[in-house]
Structures are given as C-alpha cells and as structure tokens.
Design a protein around this motif. Structure first.
Motif, mmCIF file in Angstrom:
data_model
loop_
_atom_site.group_PDB
_atom_site.id
_atom_site.type_symbol
_atom_site.label_atom_id
_atom_site.label_comp_id
_atom_site.label_asym_id
_atom_site.label_seq_id
_atom_site.Cartn_x
_atom_site.Cartn_y
_atom_site.Cartn_z
ATOM 1 N N LYS A 113 -25.797 -63.827 -33.018
ATOM 2 C CA LYS A 113 -24.454 -63.297 -33.275
ATOM 3 C C LYS A 113 -23.895 -62.588 -32.052
ATOM 4 C CE LYS A 113 -21.930 -60.776 -36.861
ATOM 5 N NZ LYS A 113 -22.056 -60.106 -38.172
ATOM 6 N N GLU A 114 -24.755 -61.887 -31.335
ATOM 7 C CA GLU A 114 -24.317 -61.157 -30.138
ATOM 8 C C GLU A 114 -23.931 -62.100 -29.004
ATOM 9 O OE1 GLU A 114 -27.733 -58.752 -29.452
ATOM 10 O OE2 GLU A 114 -27.136 -57.193 -30.867
ATOM 11 N N LYS A 115 -24.432 -63.339 -29.045
ATOM 12 C CA LYS A 115 -24.152 -64.306 -27.973
ATOM 13 C C LYS A 115 -23.122 -65.352 -28.370
ATOM 14 C CE LYS A 115 -28.900 -63.992 -26.163
ATOM 15 N NZ LYS A 115 -30.135 -64.765 -25.861
ATOM 16 N N LEU A 116 -22.753 -65.368 -29.649
ATOM 17 C CA LEU A 116 -21.925 -66.452 -30.163
ATOM 18 C C LEU A 116 -20.510 -66.445 -29.591
ATOM 19 C CD1 LEU A 116 -22.535 -68.777 -32.073
ATOM 20 C CD2 LEU A 116 -21.593 -67.422 -33.953
ATOM 21 N N ASN A 117 -20.034 -65.261 -29.177
ATOM 22 C CA ASN A 117 -18.697 -65.179 -28.582
ATOM 23 C C ASN A 117 -18.494 -66.180 -27.450
ATOM 24 O OD1 ASN A 117 -17.360 -63.318 -30.081
ATOM 25 N ND2 ASN A 117 -17.572 -61.629 -28.670
ATOM 26 N N SER A 118 -19.505 -66.296 -26.601
ATOM 27 C CA SER A 118 -19.392 -67.167 -25.425
ATOM 28 C C SER A 118 -19.220 -68.619 -25.838
ATOM 29 C CB SER A 118 -20.620 -67.022 -24.530
ATOM 30 O OG SER A 118 -20.721 -65.717 -24.017
ATOM 31 N N PHE A 119 -19.997 -69.052 -26.822
ATOM 32 C CA PHE A 119 -19.879 -70.435 -27.303
ATOM 33 C C PHE A 119 -18.507 -70.673 -27.923
ATOM 34 C CE2 PHE A 119 -20.128 -73.487 -30.801
ATOM 35 C CZ PHE A 119 -20.602 -74.607 -30.140
ATOM 36 N N ILE A 120 -18.066 -69.754 -28.767
ATOM 37 C CA ILE A 120 -16.762 -69.888 -29.423
ATOM 38 C C ILE A 120 -15.649 -69.935 -28.388
ATOM 39 C CG2 ILE A 120 -15.114 -68.744 -30.953
ATOM 40 C CD1 ILE A 120 -17.539 -67.635 -32.506
#
Length: 299
Positions: A232-239
């Motif tokens: 969840k903490e890394k998902l921003n980059s993918f989105i």
C-alpha cells in the motif's frame, strides 16, 4: 465493422434511438468527477477497501473492461523471481540500474519523432489471451489469432518462472490481470486442450507456479502481498505511472511507449491508420484519472 467513422456513428445512432426503458442506462459523462464523488480514494486510505479493490475501481473509471481484451484491467506484477516485492516506481523490465541503463540507451536511439522505451504496451489483447489460453472463450480467441491452431508449445504460457525469465531478458514489459490474484480456474486445463510438447520434452498442460506451489496457495499468497501495508505504501507509484501524471513525465522511470499508445495525444482514427499498416496494435493508454500524485495518498 467499426473501422470507419461512418459505421460507428450509424451504430451509435441506432442505440440512441432504442427506446426500451428496460435497457436504458445512466451515462456518466465526467468519470473523474464521479470517481471523486464515490470517495474510493478516501475509503482506501482509511482501510475500508483493499488495494486490489481500489485498483479495480480505478481500472473501471479509466474505461478498462473485462469485455475488451485490448483494454483489460491492469494490476501490478507484485513480486520478483526472488520473492521480494517489486519496486513499483519502475516497470517490471526496469528493476535494476543495469536494466534502466539499457532502456535509456534504447530510448536515445529510437526515432526522434517517436521516442520510446517500449514498442508494445504493458497490457494488450495478445497478452490477455496468452494468460487465459486455458480459459474459454480465450482459448478460441487464440486459435482464431493463430489461424486455426494453437501457438507453438514453446511460446505458450506454461510456467510463471519461464515467463519471468523471458521478460527479464526481452525488450518488452508486462503487467498482470486480476485473475492472478483472484481466480485459480485460469491455470487449469479443464478442457484438456492439446497445446503440444515443448523442445525440452515437457507437455504443456496446467500452468506451473513457482516452487511447484498449488494455484490456491500461490494466488492466496500473492493476494496477501498485494493487499499488505508494505504494498500500500508503494502503490502510489504504480497508480501514477499507469493512471496518473506519470504516464507522460516518465523518461526517468523508463515508462515511455510508442506515441500512438497515448489516447489523450492521438485519436482512435489516427490509431486505426497505423493499424492498417500492421505497425501498431489498437491498445492505448487510457485517460488520466489522477492529475497530480498528491491527489491520491500521502503517508
């Protein structure tokens, strides 16, 4: 035949005149506004919906659909071959400095008018058919694509480890589809289709998972990792790279595709003109849901 503007307008006119209220549906004209009104991001931040559910909501409002293999829902390849969580700031093809260096060289050497790291989009109809070849109607779709037969056994989707090895050595990048986190059926050859024998003598049958795990164990494990706090903490980059501002400002992230992939820059008619030359596929990167990365989530 929808490859002409006249035919598309004619079909739309017929639908518009269809007056049976049973089949009438509310048309959402502003997807971004409707997405915000539904408060999906707020619910995700507060833990009311999972990472996977949130990604599927974003896919839906980006006009990706299970009914269209060329615009199928996209979810990230979450773990690397060594089992570690992937760096979601980069494509699966650009996980190391060495890989990124090679991709930047390719970018600089590409056509000045069409700068790119990859010729093929991370999700397209052929990838979806490849993943779901054991699963009807995708089985029949591949047979149609291959003019009445299955693809070569050595190119069929036989093993996840083999696929990961291929991607790490190729010039293309890929993402996954929701079935890798929710559905074991796509991995079984229930219909007993004969896909052939590979050059190493192995028969292509059920999909082989890493460490010979059962499909149930592997998919449950991957779902847990995708829905974890760490992801969840890394998902921003993918989105951001797939659905946000990172679609374009992405040279440094090795996330640039051939120019006709960008829906907001080139019309569908432009795409068709290239498709007729057989140089490009019809898949396109959908319109941005997020304009700024800080509209999503800050930890």
């Amino acid at each position: 035949n929808f490859f002409t503007e006249e035919k598309r307008r004619e079909f739309f006119s017929i639908l518009s005149n269809f007056s049976n209220k049973k089949f009438q549906r509310k048309v959402i004209t502003d997807l971004k506004k409707n997405f915000r009104q539904k408060e999906y991001t707020k619910n995700w931040k507060n833990g009311k919906i999972s990472n996977l559910t949130y990604l599927l909501c974003i896919n839906k409002y980006s006009c990706r659909s299970y009914n269209d293999t060329s615009q199928y829902p996209v979810v990230p390849w979450i773990t690397l071959a060594n089992g570690k969580i992937r760096d979601l700031a980069y494509t699966i093809q650009a996980q190391t400095e060495d890989q990124r260096e090679v991709l930047q060289i390719k970018y600089e050497e590409s056509d000045q008018k069409n700068k790119m790291h990859y010729c093929i989009l991370y999700s397209n109809a052929s990838f979806v058919q490849y993943y779901l070849v054991r699963y009807s109607p995708f089985t029949e779709e591949q047979i149609k694509l291959q003019v009445g037969k299955f693809d070569s056994p050595d190119r069929e989707f036989a093993s996840l480890d083999e696929l990961f090895t291929y991607i790490s050595r190729s010039n293309e990048t890929r993402e996954l589809i929701p079935q890798f986190f929710s559905c074991v059926e796509f991995s079984y050859n229930y219909n007993c289709n004969y896909f052939g024998i590979k050059r190493n003598g192995k028969i292509v049958h059920n999909l082989i998972f890493p460490k010979n795990q059962s499909p149930f164990h592997y998919i449950a494990e991957q779902l847990d990792i995708l829905n974890s706090i760490e992801s969840k903490e890394k998902l921003n980059s993918f989105i951001d790279n797939i659905f946000g501002a990172g679609q374009y400002a992405s040279k440094e992230k090795c996330n640039t595709f051939q120019k006709y992939s960008y829906q907001e820059l080139y019309s569908f008619n432009d795409k068709i003109a290239k498709y007729k030359d057989r140089n490009y596929t019809l898949e396109q990167i959908k319109s941005k849901i997020f304009i700024k990365i800080d509209t999503m989530m800050n930890f």
